[in-house]
Enzyme design. Structure first.
Site, PDB file in Angstrom:
ATOM      1  CG  HIS A  17      -1.904  -1.065   1.336  1.00  0.00           C
ATOM      2  ND1 HIS A  17      -2.097  -1.815   2.477  1.00  0.00           N
ATOM      3  CD2 HIS A  17      -2.784  -1.558   0.420  1.00  0.00           C
ATOM      4  CE1 HIS A  17      -3.056  -2.707   2.270  1.00  0.00           C
ATOM      5  NE2 HIS A  17      -3.490  -2.580   1.025  1.00  0.00           N
ATOM      6  CE  LYS A  41     -13.484  -6.328   3.632  1.00  0.00           C
ATOM      7  NZ  LYS A  41     -12.872  -5.507   2.601  1.00  0.00           N
ATOM      8  NE  ARG A  90      -2.830  -7.514  -4.168  1.00  0.00           N
ATOM      9  CZ  ARG A  90      -3.609  -7.541  -3.102  1.00  0.00           C
ATOM     10  NH1 ARG A  90      -3.088  -7.707  -1.904  1.00  0.00           N
ATOM     11  NH2 ARG A  90      -4.914  -7.442  -3.208  1.00  0.00           N
ATOM     12  CB  SER A 128      -4.405  -6.817   4.531  1.00  0.00           C
ATOM     13  OG  SER A 128      -3.879  -5.602   4.044  1.00  0.00           O
TER      14      SER A 128
HETATM   15  P1  ADP Z   1      -9.788  -3.525  -0.355  1.00  0.00           P
HETATM   16  O1  ADP Z   1      -9.916  -2.051  -0.228  1.00  0.00           O
HETATM   17  O2  ADP Z   1     -10.200  -4.018  -1.722  1.00  0.00           O
HETATM   18  O3  ADP Z   1     -10.347  -4.277   0.794  1.00  0.00           O
HETATM   19  P2  ADP Z   1      -6.989  -3.366   0.464  1.00  0.00           P
HETATM   20  O4  ADP Z   1      -7.326  -2.427   1.562  1.00  0.00           O
HETATM   21  O5  ADP Z   1      -6.143  -4.539   0.842  1.00  0.00           O
HETATM   22  O6  ADP Z   1      -8.221  -3.875  -0.362  1.00  0.00           O
HETATM   23  O7  ADP Z   1      -6.174  -2.603  -0.656  1.00  0.00           O
HETATM   24  C1  ADP Z   1      -6.455  -1.306  -1.095  1.00  0.00           C
HETATM   25  C2  ADP Z   1      -5.899  -1.146  -2.505  1.00  0.00           C
HETATM   26  O8  ADP Z   1      -4.498  -1.441  -2.514  1.00  0.00           O
HETATM   27  C3  ADP Z   1      -6.525  -2.114  -3.516  1.00  0.00           C
HETATM   28  O9  ADP Z   1      -6.593  -1.450  -4.758  1.00  0.00           O
HETATM   29  C4  ADP Z   1      -5.534  -3.256  -3.578  1.00  0.00           C
HETATM   30  O10 ADP Z   1      -5.597  -3.952  -4.812  1.00  0.00           O
HETATM   31  C5  ADP Z   1      -4.232  -2.484  -3.428  1.00  0.00           C
HETATM   32  N1  ADP Z   1      -3.146  -3.321  -2.896  1.00  0.00           N
HETATM   33  C6  ADP Z   1      -3.184  -4.155  -1.840  1.00  0.00           C
HETATM   34  N2  ADP Z   1      -1.998  -4.756  -1.647  1.00  0.00           N
HETATM   35  C7  ADP Z   1      -1.176  -4.288  -2.631  1.00  0.00           C
HETATM   36  C8  ADP Z   1       0.186  -4.544  -3.018  1.00  0.00           C
HETATM   37  N3  ADP Z   1       0.934  -5.420  -2.348  1.00  0.00           N
HETATM   38  N4  ADP Z   1       0.673  -3.884  -4.087  1.00  0.00           N
HETATM   39  C9  ADP Z   1      -0.107  -3.022  -4.785  1.00  0.00           C
HETATM   40  N5  ADP Z   1      -1.390  -2.758  -4.487  1.00  0.00           N
HETATM   41  C10 ADP Z   1      -1.919  -3.365  -3.428  1.00  0.00           C
END
Ligand code: ADP
Length: 171
Positions: A17, A41, A90, A128
């Site tokens: 992130h 959630k 990813r 995560s």
């Molecule tokens: P969500 O909001 O869909 O529950 P997350 O909070 O995990 O997912 O991720 C927020 C954003 O960051 C999403 O667009 C996700 O695809 C992206 N993301 C998560 N992990 C990574 C990573 N390792 N590299 C690049 N982008 C990521």
């Protein structure tokens, strides 16, 4: 000069992130990191805890701010003058999901565009949910999350309570 939103659950924030935050902050005039409040959630960290992580993690970036949002993300973007939603991808399954969400958001507000940013290859395995599971087994998280997050994960999973917590997260 375009302002952008980077929305997510961030439960918890990872180096993946943060990599997106760093790259997007170099492209957009302002970047709003938005922690989605989804009370339904089953999250490990409260929205306030996730906000607090980011407050500390974005300190080096003068054009990045962090916010909580319990409304539609396009509504947040419009109210804050942001024309772009940034989403990290990813993998192909990620893209497939993100693509559908982007179409939905476009139908809600055609004036807001989604920009996809591929992960840095260093971080493509970071997820995560997997990190929480690893933390529940007392795994080494130092290459995956910043130290403040690793410390908070350790506190959530004291060694004696590992398995039940891992079970709860799997459901
Ligand atoms: P969500 O909001 O869909 O529950 P997350 O909070 O995990 O997912 O991720 C927020 C954003 O960051 C999403 O667009 C996700 O695809 C992206 N993301 C998560 N992990 C990574 C990573 N390792 N590299 C690049 N982008 C990521």
């Amino acid at each position: 000069m375009v302002k952008a939103v980077f929305p997510g659950s961030f439960d918890p924030p990872t180096f993946g992130h943060l990599n997106i935050v760093e790259r997007a902050s170099g492209i957009f005039e302002e970047l709003f990191v938005v922690v989605a409040v989804n009370r339904q959630k089953n999250s490990l960290f409260t929205p306030e805890e996730r906000l607090d992580f980011f407050r500390q993690l974005i300190a080096p970036y003068s054009n990045v701010s962090v916010h909580l949002c319990d409304t539609l993300i396009v509504d947040f973007a419009r109210k804050n003058g942001c024309k772009v939603l940034v989403r990290g991808v990813r993998s192909v399954p990620d893209f497939s999901y993100e693509f559908e969400v982007s179409i939905l958001n476009k139908s809600l507000d055609p004036g807001i565009e989604t920009f996809f940013m591929p992960t840095d290859p260093k971080y493509f395995v970071l997820r995560s949910s997997a990190i929480k599971e690893l933390a529940s087994f007392d795994g080494n998280l130092s290459s995956m999350v910043p130290p403040i997050v690793a410390k908070a994960l350790k506190a959530k999973f004291p060694p004696s309570s590992g398995l039940p917590e891992a079970e709860r997260l799997r459901t």
